[in-house]
Write an enzyme that holds these catalytic residues in place. Structure first.
Site, short mmCIF file in Angstrom:
data_model
loop_
_atom_site.label_atom_id
_atom_site.label_comp_id
_atom_site.label_asym_id
_atom_site.label_seq_id
_atom_site.Cartn_x
_atom_site.Cartn_y
_atom_site.Cartn_z
N ALA A 1 0.84 -1.20 0.00
CA ALA A 1 0.00 0.00 0.00
C ALA A 1 0.88 1.25 0.00
CB ALA A 1 -0.91 -0.01 1.23
N GLY B 1 -0.47 -5.22 0.43
CA GLY B 1 -1.62 -5.11 -0.46
C GLY B 1 -1.41 -5.82 -1.78
N GLU C 1 -2.29 -9.27 -1.21
CA GLU C 1 -3.75 -9.38 -1.07
C GLU C 1 -4.45 -9.31 -2.43
OE1 GLU C 1 -4.63 -7.77 3.40
OE2 GLU C 1 -3.77 -6.34 1.99
N GLU D 1 3.08 -6.29 6.94
CA GLU D 1 2.43 -5.21 7.69
C GLU D 1 2.84 -5.18 9.15
OE1 GLU D 1 -0.39 -6.04 4.24
OE2 GLU D 1 0.94 -7.19 5.55
#
Length: 675
Positions: free
Chosen positions: A63, A102, A105, A125
């Site tokens: 991200a 991300g 993901e 993360e």
């Protein structure tokens, strides 16, 4: 503004392509482009399958964390990945470089995944004090199992494409060009139904799985909120439907991201990157070429320093005065490499390649063709001056001359040469082949290109470098000194070594000041005269209490080096208390924190005011990577901001310390050291 996302047709396959340098971060524009691409595929009957791929050096590497704490711009990543998975046409993620956070993901939400063999996949993360917030904790265990999900989410380390393939996280390893293979894969699965959707899988786990994992990693996770939160979340959601699990995941993410620990760890993430920026020097300054490095001294430091360059593929000439010392040093270098290979971190071929770049010699003149020469002898100014005088007449023009000094005046060393502009300090931390920190000491006359070259080189040898000015102890050791002084004073006033150490360990340090002394060696810097006893340390050293290496120091040690408080040390401390006439009182944990940690902050303020550090965050980087300050507290200056500078000032004044002007000024204005 041009979108970072484009689409292109390859027959009946729609390729959604991201081009968002440097790491294809999933910022708002990228998310919007991906959503538009998915909608384009959904609305076009001629599209039978989709490939999500990235240009540049990597797949989505995470991200955009600069967006954290700001209003979310649609679509949020959790919504986007659900839309990817919900598409009724196969989506293939084509992974190269890294698919992190991300990016992982997005890959998990895709129906299929293909990767190049060099790719790495992970959910890091936790290293920012948070947990995956876009379904990562829910899809991963359904795809790859709870054991791997626990490892990847709580430790944050990526796995290889081969490991991912074995676990079912990757369906196929590309054999040719990635995009072409991904398109072929998409065409192959275009008509397959039902589509494999990660959210529809089951989690196979027992309560014992989680309890065993907690127990096995208790020491590693001590003090950290995020790993504990992740384990709890995975355990709670193991038996829940995906839809319920992601709600709890999002709640857990928001709680952590708003907390102090995540703010601290994000601070360090940005601080590390900021540290490489040098005030007053242009980013595009021409650097000096470094093709060969010379190291003077094959002892513990010299050998460790050499390994950094050898591992980076840079040839090293290492010089010693005696053959025995040279053989011992090169033997330890080989032993260290072979130990790493035995753990599977290097191949035998890599070991031999590194050793093959090493040129050991007793001939000082062999340094003449080196582009950087690092002196790594013991901490004695006269010896260092003598070496730099010899180097001045030997080193080729433009060669960089560096001293691996912990405390000494680099300007005084540089003054012995006719080229002070080529001289600077490179303070490696022991063991130098392991510790990430490098203090780069800028002398008064150090040339800008010399400083920039060494800072750039530090990245190649995988160090986190911080620029320091010339002062006693530079940044780290200078701040360590008041802590050590106050710890000794506290003993005289009634504290015990174990009491002082416990406060520091409970704070999150790997060890306290007396434990650290025993590990390093109580005799380091001792004058070696057992009849000259001027302080407690002299008394310990005179009795052979040199720390762990002799089985006794501030503590007594068993054969496994487990410490216990020493009755003899208690006697010695009591003797010195009586001689000193120091007033005894009950020492509290609060007092230990105020006198050993608040004083460090005060010294940090002096360092900043004197310009010995470029920025407060640089000080934090030094203490995180060089001294074991807990990352979840963000370094001493960030920690001071979280405690409150007015409270720090009050604590210092309570014990009679002179408060640094900069610290007092910021406290009175309600300012912070860090942003």
């Amino acid at each position: 503004m041009t979108s970072p996302i484009t689409t292109e047709r390859h027959g009946d396959v729609l390729v959604i392509l991201s081009d968002n340098p440097p790491v294809n971060a999933l910022g708002a524009a990228v998310r919007q482009g991906l959503q538009a691409g998915i909608q384009e595929a959904a609305g076009d009957d001629s599209v039978k399958a989709v490939v999500i791929a990235c240009k540049g050096r990597t797949f989505f590497a995470g991200a955009d964390i600069t967006e954290f704490g700001k209003p979310m711009i649609d679509p949020p990543l959790p919504m986007l990945v659900d839309q990817i998975e919900a598409l009724d046409k196969p989506v293939v993620a084509a992974i190269h470089g890294t698919a992190l956070g991300g990016g992982c993901e997005v890959a998990l939400a895709s129906h299929y995944r293909i990767a190049v063999s060099s790719a790495k996949i992970g959910l890091p993360e936790v290293k920012l004090g948070i947990l995956p917030g876009a379904g990562g904790t829910q899809r991963l265990p359904r795809v790859a199992g709870i054991a791997l999900a626990l490892e990847m989410t709580t430790k944050g380390d990526p796995i290889s494409a081969a490991q991912a393939k074995q676990a079912g996280l990757v369906d196929r390893i590309a054999e040719g060009e990635l995009l072409a293979d991904a398109i072929a894969f998409a065409q192959e699965v275009a008509d397959k139904r039902p589509l494999p959707r990660a959210s529809q899988g089951n989690v196979a786990a027992t309560p014992e799985d989680f309890e065993a994992f907690r127990k096995a990693n208790a020491k590693r996770f001590r003090g950290y909120e995020a790993p504990a939160a992740i384990i709890d979340l995975l355990e709670k959601t193991a038996t829940l439907p995906y839809a319920d699990g992601v709600i709890l995941e999002r709640q857990g993410f928001m709680k952590l991201v708003m907390g102090v620990q995540s703010a601290a760890q994000r601070h360090i993430f940005f601080a590390e990157r900021k540290a490489s920026k040098i005030d007053g020097i242009a980013d595009d300054i021409a650097l000096r070429p470094i093709a060969r490095v010379g190291v003077i001294g094959a002892g513990t430091m010299g050998g460790g320093i050499s390994m950094n360059f050898l591992s980076a593929g840079i040839p090293v000439t290492i010089v010693e005065m005696a053959q025995e010392a040279l053989d011992r040093g090169t033997g330890i270098i080989r032993k260290n490499y072979e130990a790493t290979a035995a753990k599977g971190r290097l191949t035998g071929e890599q070991v031999e390649k590194a050793i093959g770049l090493l040129s050991p010699t007793l001939d000082f003149s062999a340094l003449a063709d080196c582009d950087l020469i690092i002196e790594a002898v013991y901490e004695n100014m006269d010896v260092k001056k003598e070496i730099f005088t010899r180097l001045d007449g030997l080193a080729k023009p433009g060669a960089i001359l560096a001293s691996n000094t912990s405390y000494l005046n680099v300007d005084e060393i540089a003054a012995t040469t006719s080229r002070p502009q080529d001289v600077l300090g490179m303070h490696f931390f022991s063991p130098a082949n392991v510790m990430k920190l490098l203090e780069v000491v800028r002398g008064a006359k150090t040339a800008p290109d010399v400083l920039a070259t060494v800072m750039d080189l530090s990245k190649k040898i995988k160090k986190v470098a911080v620029v320091a000015g010339v002062c006693h102890g530079f940044i780290g050791n200078r701040m360590l000194e008041p802590r050590q002084v106050e710890a000794m004073k506290l003993l005289m006033e009634g504290a015990t070594p174990a009491q002082v150490d416990k406060v520091h360990v409970d704070f999150g340090m790997p060890m306290g000041p007396f434990q650290m002394s025993d590990l390093a060696g109580v005799d380091i810097g001792w004058h070696r005269d057992p009849t000259r006893i001027e302080n407690i340390r002299d008394a310990l050293a005179a009795e052979g209490r040199w720390g762990q290496k002799t089985g006794k120091g501030w503590y007594d040690y068993d054969e496994k080096r487990n410490p216990t408080p020493s009755a003899r040390v208690a006697e010695i401390i009591d003797e010195f208390r009586k001689k000193s006439g120091a007033t005894q009182h009950e020492v509290t944990e609060e007092e230990i924190v105020e006198r050993t940690l608040y004083t460090m902050v005060n010294e940090g303020a002096l360092i900043l005011a004197e310009g010995m550090a470029q920025r407060a965050s640089d000080i934090d980087v030094v203490w995180i990577y060089g001294y074991g300050w807990p990352p979840y507290r963000g370094g001493p200056m960030f920690w001071a901001d979280t405690v409150g500078l007015k409270k720090i000032v009050a604590g210092l004044e309570k014990h009679g310390f002179k408060v640094a002007d900069l610290l007092r000024e910021k406290a009175e204005k309600g300012e912070r050291f860090t942003s």
